[in-house]
Design a protein around this motif. Sequence first.
Motif, PDB file in Angstrom:
ATOM      1  N   GLY A   1       0.802  -1.211   0.000  1.00 55.33           N
ATOM      2  CA  GLY A   1       0.000   0.000   0.000  1.00 55.33           C
ATOM      3  C   GLY A   1       0.835   1.261   0.000  1.00 55.33           C
ATOM      4  O   GLY A   1       2.022   1.245   0.308  1.00 55.33           O
TER       5      GLY A   1
ATOM      6  N   SER B   1      -6.205   6.104  -4.306  1.00 52.78           N
ATOM      7  CA  SER B   1      -5.942   5.129  -5.354  1.00 52.78           C
ATOM      8  C   SER B   1      -6.052   3.718  -4.770  1.00 52.78           C
ATOM      9  O   SER B   1      -6.247   3.547  -3.555  1.00 52.78           O
ATOM     10  N   GLU B   2      -5.878   2.733  -5.620  1.00 56.75           N
ATOM     11  CA  GLU B   2      -5.941   1.350  -5.143  1.00 56.75           C
ATOM     12  C   GLU B   2      -4.868   1.081  -4.084  1.00 56.75           C
ATOM     13  O   GLU B   2      -5.142   0.437  -3.063  1.00 56.75           O
ATOM     14  N   GLN B   3      -3.660   1.601  -4.300  1.00 57.54           N
ATOM     15  CA  GLN B   3      -2.588   1.397  -3.328  1.00 57.54           C
ATOM     16  C   GLN B   3      -2.841   2.177  -2.034  1.00 57.54           C
ATOM     17  O   GLN B   3      -2.534   1.716  -0.947  1.00 57.54           O
TER      18      GLN B   3
ATOM     19  N   HIS C   1      -5.826   2.831  -0.914  1.00 56.78           N
ATOM     20  CA  HIS C   1      -6.911   2.079  -0.264  1.00 56.78           C
ATOM     21  C   HIS C   1      -6.348   0.902   0.527  1.00 56.78           C
ATOM     22  O   HIS C   1      -6.781   0.633   1.652  1.00 56.78           O
ATOM     23  N   LEU C   2      -5.372   0.190  -0.039  1.00 55.17           N
ATOM     24  CA  LEU C   2      -4.727  -0.923   0.680  1.00 55.17           C
ATOM     25  C   LEU C   2      -4.110  -0.445   1.984  1.00 55.17           C
ATOM     26  O   LEU C   2      -4.255  -1.087   3.036  1.00 55.17           O
TER      27      LEU C   2
ATOM     28  N   GLU D   1      -6.785   0.340   4.607  1.00 60.47           N
ATOM     29  CA  GLU D   1      -7.376  -0.863   5.192  1.00 60.47           C
ATOM     30  C   GLU D   1      -6.464  -1.463   6.256  1.00 60.47           C
ATOM     31  O   GLU D   1      -6.936  -1.976   7.281  1.00 60.47           O
TER      32      GLU D   1
END
Length: 232
Positions: free
Chosen positions: A40, A69-71, A73-74, A77
Amino acid sequence: MKNTFSDSKQVITVSTFSDLVNTNFQGNMNAICWSRNLLGDFKEIVDKLELIENITEVSVEDLLILQLSEQGHLAREIILNDIQLLTNCGASPSLNLLKNYERDDELDFISTDVYSYHVDRSPIETDTFLCTYHGSASDILPNDQVEQKILIPEIREKLKELHEGQETEFETFLEEYFFDLHYQPKSDAKPLNLGLGHLWRLAVDHPTQQVLPCVHRAPAEKDGEYRLLLIC
């Protein structure tokens, strides 16, 4: 030269959160590391958070409203999961965006800020948990590589001059102003850096603790770089 986790008798490394919270401190071991290689983009989170003061506490709601972004978001989380894990075991985690801590420069012969090697103290049974997601990470030292500052003769004499009460009240004075919590590294001391992404549990000075408290310090921040730190 800095130690690694594997060659330090002070640290035990575990692979699960359950082992982190359930492993007992013993002997010279007063720091436990849940070693992780996190995925992430934590820098994206830092860049999108707003620093209100030099230390800004970030709420879960602050994290959830970020457009990532997707990273990113990781990374979010992972942070949210860490907060939930610690909360579930009775801790009160705080996520901080840090520019710098306040410096203690009132006395030129002793410092009592978090940049000085120190131990944490609590009247109740507890431990310190911390994880640095971005920025500089803290250092720890084995207890046999430090000397309590109040026992260094020249510092102790100056503290006695500062103390205006009865001699019988001197030790209480040292505790009241937290002088007794701070330590000076010995000349051959080898700090262990806690690194990024690892979740640590450090022993605290409290009445039921069976080991010496863990000596640690906050790092000097890099110019223009904020730290993202989970601590409780």
